[in-house]
Write an enzyme that holds these catalytic residues in place. Structure first.
Site, PDB file in Angstrom:
ATOM      1  N   CYS A 191      13.653 -15.107  51.500  1.00 50.13           N
ATOM      2  CA  CYS A 191      13.814 -13.868  50.718  1.00 50.13           C
ATOM      3  C   CYS A 191      14.242 -12.697  51.588  1.00 50.13           C
ATOM      4  O   CYS A 191      14.800 -11.733  51.080  1.00 50.13           O
ATOM      5  CB  CYS A 191      12.520 -13.546  49.980  1.00 50.13           C
ATOM      6  SG  CYS A 191      11.103 -13.384  51.065  1.00 50.13           S
ATOM      7  N   GLN A 245      12.941 -11.218  42.885  1.00 51.47           N
ATOM      8  CA  GLN A 245      13.395 -12.054  43.994  1.00 51.47           C
ATOM      9  C   GLN A 245      13.612 -13.491  43.521  1.00 51.47           C
ATOM     10  O   GLN A 245      14.664 -14.098  43.765  1.00 51.47           O
ATOM     11  CB  GLN A 245      12.333 -12.034  45.112  1.00 51.47           C
ATOM     12  CG  GLN A 245      12.640 -12.954  46.281  1.00 51.47           C
ATOM     13  CD  GLN A 245      13.813 -12.469  47.098  1.00 51.47           C
ATOM     14  OE1 GLN A 245      13.843 -11.324  47.525  1.00 51.47           O
ATOM     15  NE2 GLN A 245      14.788 -13.316  47.317  1.00 51.47           N
ATOM     16  N   ARG A 290      20.421 -10.631  44.481  1.00 51.16           N
ATOM     17  CA  ARG A 290      19.445  -9.635  44.008  1.00 51.16           C
ATOM     18  C   ARG A 290      20.169  -8.569  43.183  1.00 51.16           C
ATOM     19  O   ARG A 290      19.654  -8.082  42.187  1.00 51.16           O
ATOM     20  CB  ARG A 290      18.744  -8.965  45.200  1.00 51.16           C
ATOM     21  CG  ARG A 290      17.844  -9.874  46.024  1.00 51.16           C
ATOM     22  CD  ARG A 290      16.626 -10.311  45.260  1.00 51.16           C
ATOM     23  NE  ARG A 290      15.817  -9.206  44.773  1.00 51.16           N
ATOM     24  CZ  ARG A 290      14.958  -8.492  45.487  1.00 51.16           C
ATOM     25  NH1 ARG A 290      14.756  -8.784  46.752  1.00 51.16           N
ATOM     26  NH2 ARG A 290      14.252  -7.503  44.944  1.00 51.16           N
ATOM     27  N   ASP A 344       9.128 -17.692  54.001  1.00 51.94           N
ATOM     28  CA  ASP A 344       8.948 -16.235  53.970  1.00 51.94           C
ATOM     29  C   ASP A 344       8.111 -15.870  55.194  1.00 51.94           C
ATOM     30  O   ASP A 344       7.524 -16.752  55.846  1.00 51.94           O
ATOM     31  CB  ASP A 344       8.236 -15.835  52.659  1.00 51.94           C
ATOM     32  CG  ASP A 344       8.034 -14.334  52.514  1.00 51.94           C
ATOM     33  OD1 ASP A 344       8.735 -13.562  53.204  1.00 51.94           O
ATOM     34  OD2 ASP A 344       7.177 -13.919  51.699  1.00 51.94           O
ATOM     35  N   HIS A 399       6.640 -11.496  43.065  1.00 54.89           N
ATOM     36  CA  HIS A 399       7.944 -10.883  43.363  1.00 54.89           C
ATOM     37  C   HIS A 399       8.978 -11.504  42.409  1.00 54.89           C
ATOM     38  O   HIS A 399       9.872 -12.243  42.832  1.00 54.89           O
ATOM     39  CB  HIS A 399       8.305 -11.155  44.827  1.00 54.89           C
ATOM     40  CG  HIS A 399       9.371 -10.245  45.375  1.00 54.89           C
ATOM     41  ND1 HIS A 399       9.976  -9.255  44.632  1.00 54.89           N
ATOM     42  CD2 HIS A 399       9.932 -10.172  46.616  1.00 54.89           C
ATOM     43  CE1 HIS A 399      10.860  -8.628  45.383  1.00 54.89           C
ATOM     44  NE2 HIS A 399      10.856  -9.159  46.590  1.00 54.89           N
ATOM     45  N   ARG A 455       7.338  -0.912  43.369  1.00 55.75           N
ATOM     46  CA  ARG A 455       6.852  -1.817  44.416  1.00 55.75           C
ATOM     47  C   ARG A 455       5.483  -1.289  44.838  1.00 55.75           C
ATOM     48  O   ARG A 455       5.379  -0.173  45.348  1.00 55.75           O
ATOM     49  CB  ARG A 455       7.823  -1.840  45.599  1.00 55.75           C
ATOM     50  CG  ARG A 455       7.223  -2.466  46.833  1.00 55.75           C
ATOM     51  CD  ARG A 455       8.263  -2.783  47.888  1.00 55.75           C
ATOM     52  NE  ARG A 455       9.097  -3.891  47.486  1.00 55.75           N
ATOM     53  CZ  ARG A 455       9.930  -4.548  48.294  1.00 55.75           C
ATOM     54  NH1 ARG A 455      10.036  -4.191  49.560  1.00 55.75           N
ATOM     55  NH2 ARG A 455      10.651  -5.553  47.855  1.00 55.75           N
TER      56      ARG A 455
HETATM   57  N1   CP Z   1      13.394  -9.510  49.740  1.00 51.91           N
HETATM   58  C1   CP Z   1      13.083  -8.207  49.554  1.00 51.91           C
HETATM   59  O1   CP Z   1      12.480  -7.812  48.550  1.00 51.91           O
HETATM   60  O2   CP Z   1      13.514  -7.394  50.548  1.00 51.91           O
HETATM   61  P1   CP Z   1      13.160  -5.858  50.742  1.00 51.91           P
HETATM   62  O3   CP Z   1      11.711  -5.798  51.173  1.00 51.91           O
HETATM   63  O4   CP Z   1      14.100  -5.378  51.801  1.00 51.91           O
HETATM   64  O5   CP Z   1      13.351  -5.134  49.438  1.00 51.91           O
HETATM   65  N1  NVA Z   2       5.869 -11.628  51.386  1.00 51.13           N
HETATM   66  C1  NVA Z   2       6.678 -10.531  51.840  1.00 51.13           C
HETATM   67  C2  NVA Z   2       7.929 -10.434  51.032  1.00 51.13           C
HETATM   68  C3  NVA Z   2       8.878  -9.335  51.453  1.00 51.13           C
HETATM   69  C4  NVA Z   2      10.076  -9.255  50.569  1.00 51.13           C
HETATM   70  C5  NVA Z   2       5.878  -9.248  51.769  1.00 51.13           C
HETATM   71  O1  NVA Z   2       5.161  -9.045  50.784  1.00 51.13           O
HETATM   72  O2  NVA Z   2       5.934  -8.455  52.710  1.00 51.13           O
END
Ligand code: CP
Ligand code: NVA
Length: 308
Positions: A268, A136, A296, A228, A133, A106
């Site tokens: 999400c 997701q 997930r 989101d 993502h 990430r």
């Molecule tokens: N939706 C998602 O990726 O959640 P987290 O940021 O908790 O991993």
């Molecule tokens: N758009 C959000 C998604 C979190 C899962 C972010 O990048 O923070």
């Protein structure tokens, strides 16, 4: 089709057949898990998980998923790695490739993931970047398929920021043959590059991809609604101006009424309740967010099993 050894950085890495193969495998793994049947398909394998940003779902579902598959997952904080002291991504990738069988990362910059994948000799899985993502959205497609039976020809409406999640939803929708309408305030549109790429993707039908300024227009006739957060990780300094810009883009009961009667509502997560979504929608009868979160786990087990 063979996903073994392949990285998953973007949904555009996958074909229609490959997406459905991942969905089918996830459905099978979910059935085995629910039936309490062993499925240690990755016995003896290890996954390195690099997180530049916080996570609840991604971290826990990858770690638990790897354990259920008979393997082992390590949480790697860049500040604890020599990465934090200037060792290059390339050298980190070369070394980790000698120890583990796959990497989930990430990152802020999508380029960090691309560099990791370039120098790794093992699969690299995108656990969220500022651009996409994909895990997701694959989980979301599984959820929509479970609830609606078939993805083909459905209409998905996304209301909010044209961010990483919106980008992957656009790619995912086109690749599986769903129409998608994105409602965003001016200045928060998805990247032009994403819309151009999506227009050239193979699709089982001629899909409509619309970017509009009116949430009600997007929601009209939708089978699935999606939202989101307005402020993504790393954008905290913009929070105040974003709150103002997105004030008319809330997923609330009025907006849900514009969609089909049997619409499902996805998020999400994490949600900022009272901002992009109201309690009454999130906890209401159309919401599928908890099933969505659970998926997930199943989808990522399938991704790991197929690539590693
Ligand atoms: N939706 C998602 O990726 O959640 P987290 O940021 O908790 O991993
Ligand atoms: N758009 C959000 C998604 C979190 C899962 C972010 O990048 O923070």
């Amino acid at each position: 089709m063979n996903l073994k050894g392949r990285s998953l950085l973007s949904l555009t890495d996958l074909s229609y057949e490959e997406i459905h193969h991942i969905l089918d495998t996830a459905g099978h793994l979910k059935m085995l898990k629910k039936a309490g049947q062993p499925h240690q398909w990755l016995s003896g394998k290890t996954l390195g998980m690099i997180f530049e940003k916080p996570s609840t779902r991604t971290r826990v579902s990858f770690e638990v998923g790897m354990w259920q598959l008979g393997g082992y997952a390590l949480y790697l904080n860049p500040n604890d790695l020599q990465l934090g002291r200037g060792e290059t991504i390339a050298d980190t990738a070369r070394v980790l490739s000698r120890f583990v069988d796959g990497i989930m990362a990430r990152t802020y910059a999508h380029k960090t993931l691309e560099d990791l994948a370039r120098y790794c000799t093992i699969p690299v899985i995108n656990g969220l970047s500022d651009y996409e993502h994909p895990c997701q959205i694959l989980g979301d497609l599984l959820t929509i398929q479970e609830k609606k039976g078939d993805l083909h020809g459905l209409k998905l409406a996304y209301v909010g920021d044209g961010n990483n999640v919106a980008h992957s939803l656009i790619f995912g929708a086109v690749l599986v043959g769903m129409d998608i309408a994105i409602a965003v305030p001016e200045g928060y549109e998805p990247l032009e590059q994403v819309l151009e790429l999506a227009a050239g993707l193979p699709s089982p039908r001629k899909c409509s991809v619309q970017v509009v300024g009116d949430p009600a227009e997007a929601a009209q006739g939708a089978d699935a609604l999606y939202t989101d957060v307005w402020t993504s990780m790393g954008q905290e300094k913009e929070k105040q101006e974003r709150l103002e810009a997105f004030s008319g883009f809330q997923m609330n009961d009025l907006l849900v009424q514009k969609a089909k009667k049997d619409v499902i509502v996805l998020h999400c997560l994490p949600a900022h309740r009272g901002e992009e979504i109201t309690d009454s929608v999130m906890d209401g009868p159309r919401s599928v967010v908890w099933d969505q979160a659970e998926n997930r786990l199943h989808i990522q087990k399938a991704i790991m099993a197929l690539t590693m």
